[in-house]
Design an enzyme around this catalytic site. Structure first.
Site, PDB file in Angstrom:
ATOM      1  N   GLU A  31       0.895  -1.333  -0.302  1.00  0.00           N
ATOM      2  CA  GLU A  31      -0.163   0.174   0.240  1.00  0.00           C
ATOM      3  C   GLU A  31       0.836   1.175   0.220  1.00  0.00           C
ATOM      4  O   GLU A  31       1.921   1.278   0.654  1.00  0.00           O
ATOM      5  CB  GLU A  31      -0.922   0.051   1.356  1.00  0.00           C
ATOM      6  CG  GLU A  31      -2.239   0.604   1.048  1.00  0.00           C
ATOM      7  CD  GLU A  31      -3.208  -0.469   0.102  1.00  0.00           C
ATOM      8  OE1 GLU A  31      -3.209   0.097  -1.248  1.00  0.00           O
ATOM      9  OE2 GLU A  31      -3.653  -1.483   0.619  1.00  0.00           O
ATOM     10  N   SER A 122     -12.732  -0.504  -6.379  1.00  0.00           N
ATOM     11  CA  SER A 122     -12.681  -0.224  -7.711  1.00  0.00           C
ATOM     12  C   SER A 122     -13.535  -0.559  -8.951  1.00  0.00           C
ATOM     13  O   SER A 122     -13.380  -1.447  -9.781  1.00  0.00           O
ATOM     14  CB  SER A 122     -11.130  -0.670  -8.367  1.00  0.00           C
ATOM     15  OG  SER A 122     -10.569   0.327  -8.992  1.00  0.00           O
ATOM     16  N   SER A 123     -14.696  -0.253  -8.452  1.00  0.00           N
ATOM     17  CA  SER A 123     -15.982  -0.525  -9.536  1.00  0.00           C
ATOM     18  C   SER A 123     -15.548   0.234 -10.757  1.00  0.00           C
ATOM     19  O   SER A 123     -15.965  -0.310 -11.678  1.00  0.00           O
ATOM     20  CB  SER A 123     -17.000   0.018  -8.784  1.00  0.00           C
ATOM     21  OG  SER A 123     -16.972   1.273  -8.371  1.00  0.00           O
ATOM     22  N   ASP A 168      -5.151  -0.662 -10.333  1.00  0.00           N
ATOM     23  CA  ASP A 168      -6.680  -1.026 -10.437  1.00  0.00           C
ATOM     24  C   ASP A 168      -7.135  -1.712 -11.839  1.00  0.00           C
ATOM     25  O   ASP A 168      -7.356  -2.666 -12.007  1.00  0.00           O
ATOM     26  CB  ASP A 168      -7.659   0.013  -9.903  1.00  0.00           C
ATOM     27  CG  ASP A 168      -7.429   0.484  -8.599  1.00  0.00           C
ATOM     28  OD1 ASP A 168      -6.705  -0.168  -7.899  1.00  0.00           O
ATOM     29  OD2 ASP A 168      -7.928   1.585  -8.231  1.00  0.00           O
ATOM     30  N   TYR A 218      -2.833  12.810   1.081  1.00  0.00           N
ATOM     31  CA  TYR A 218      -1.943  11.943   0.366  1.00  0.00           C
ATOM     32  C   TYR A 218      -0.859  12.807  -0.733  1.00  0.00           C
ATOM     33  O   TYR A 218       0.149  12.175  -0.544  1.00  0.00           O
ATOM     34  CB  TYR A 218      -3.100  11.456  -0.742  1.00  0.00           C
ATOM     35  CG  TYR A 218      -2.471  10.793  -1.841  1.00  0.00           C
ATOM     36  CD1 TYR A 218      -2.321   9.331  -2.228  1.00  0.00           C
ATOM     37  CD2 TYR A 218      -2.212  11.636  -3.221  1.00  0.00           C
ATOM     38  CE1 TYR A 218      -1.846   8.862  -3.246  1.00  0.00           C
ATOM     39  CE2 TYR A 218      -1.790  10.891  -4.426  1.00  0.00           C
ATOM     40  CZ  TYR A 218      -1.584   9.464  -4.399  1.00  0.00           C
ATOM     41  OH  TYR A 218      -0.983   8.704  -5.408  1.00  0.00           O
TER      42      TYR A 218
END
Length: 381
Positions: A31, A122-123, A168, A218
């Protein structure tokens, strides 16, 4: 889901199309390593998007989202971008395919999904990969899976305003049942590792919280990593990304960088090694070591990288207390899910206890998703 899609497709378009699917993904470990040139370790899951698609002989796309009960039509030129955000994913895939020299003829489609939204599975990558794979086949473009993943990533960048990495879409395109994929984010080299945890289940506990801190935090952490890499590079010019650095080299510059940058870098360098250790453990069928590495990752994300939150730390501590084999926050942090590797015999007690005690402490129930590692983008028979 397939039956519901087929019924709607017949009602709307009066014909039948071909069925295509792709998957959401989990990341077992690795991660915040992607933008540091390190390894990630994702796999496609048994939750995703299914679409029925048929070419319609026009230069228009007619698309219906079954989940949103919404119909959209759009052309295939740049100025035809639809207003609906969900349709921008399909439009973007069409445009990115065309930019690469691929042909895209007009088509009709109805699609639906069972990837839980907002859970970090992660659709969007599942949606992009479904259509990238389908349009490649239906138009006989011969684009390889690597480029299909990049089509999905470029769709996010250019049409949906998300500057995501490749993980993804890569997992959605390359996912394989019973295997996780170790992807080197610097070189894009990848390797499959067996993941058949007999006697264990993978379960996600979704805290259903998202603390509004994520994007600025982030960027700050990314900057810390770049600062640490730059300091190390003065002594070791071969260090392009933080993932290239050895822990010893970080210690050499400890006095030259802020404590915060040191801690962020300490986590990343440790995490790169943990991915390799987990890969070795899986080749020995050693799921106890895999679980211990997951706990170490959670500690690092919570105390060194500081992207956890009280809800996630609570779920992780509870898992440890109940002898769950492995548990950690999954994804960017500040909310979302923990991913847990649980022995079959502990599973029911763990899930029941987690839901009840979390609800009592935080005033709302978490959601529970069982996941199985499955195939990625494909045509359905």
């Amino acid at each position: 889901m397939k039956t519901r899609i087929a019924e709607k497709f017949q009602t709307l378009f009066g014909c039948e199309g071909e069925f295509y699917a792709s998957a959401g993904r989990i990341n077992l470990i690795g991660e915040h390593t992607d933008y540091n040139g390190g390894y990630v370790f994702p796999g496609a899951i048994d939750k995703g998007i299914i679409a029925e698609i048929a070419l319609n002989g026009t230069d228009k796309v007619c698309a219906f989202s079954l989940d949103l009960d919404e119909y959209v039509e759009f052309g295939l030129n740049e100025e035809d971008k639809p207003a609906q955000s969900w349709a921008c994913y399909i439009f973007g895939v069409c445009r990115e395919t065309i930019k690469r020299g691929g042909k895209v003829a007009g088509f009709n489609t109805v699609f639906a999904g069972d990837v839980p939204l907002g859970a970090g599975l992660s659709s969007s990558a599942a949606l992009e990969s479904t259509f990238a794979f389908a349009l490649n086949e239906l138009n006989a473009n011969g684009i390889d899976r690597f480029e299909l993943a990049k089509i999905g990533q470029s769709t996010e960048h250019n049409y949906c305003g998300v500057k995501c990495g490749i993980m993804d879409q890569f997992a959605s395109c390359f996912g394989k049942e019973g295997a996780l994929i170790r992807l080197n984010c610097k070189t894009l080299e990848y390797k499959y590792f067996p993941f058949n945890p007999k006697g264990y289940k993978l379960v996600l506990i979704d805290s259903c919280v998202k603390h509004e801190l994520a994007s600025s935090a982030y960027n700050k952490r990314r900057q810390s990593c770049e600062n640490a890499a730059a300091a190390i590079r003065k002594n070791h010019p071969e260090v392009e990304f933080l993932s290239d650095a050895k822990r010893l080299w970080l210690d050499e510059v400890r006095a030259e960088i802020p404590q915060e940058d040191f801690l962020r870098a300490e986590y990343v360098i440790g995490e790169v090694q943990r991915v390799l250790d987990v890969c070795d453990a899986l080749e020995r069928d050693d799921y106890e070591t895999v679980g211990e590495m997951m706990y170490q990752t959670h500690f690092g994300l919570s105390k060194l990288y500081e992207v956890s939150c009280p809800e996630l730390d609570y779920l992780n501590k509870l898992a440890r207390k109940m002898d769950v084999t492995g548990s950690r926050v999954m994804g960017g942090g500040f909310g979302g899910c923990t991913i847990n590797l649980v022995k079959d015999e502990l599973y029911k007690d763990f899930v029941d206890t987690a839901v009840a005690s979390f609800t009592e402490k935080f005033g709302h129930a978490p959601k529970v998703y069982d996941v199985v590692i499955s195939d990625g983008a494909r045509k359905l028979q």
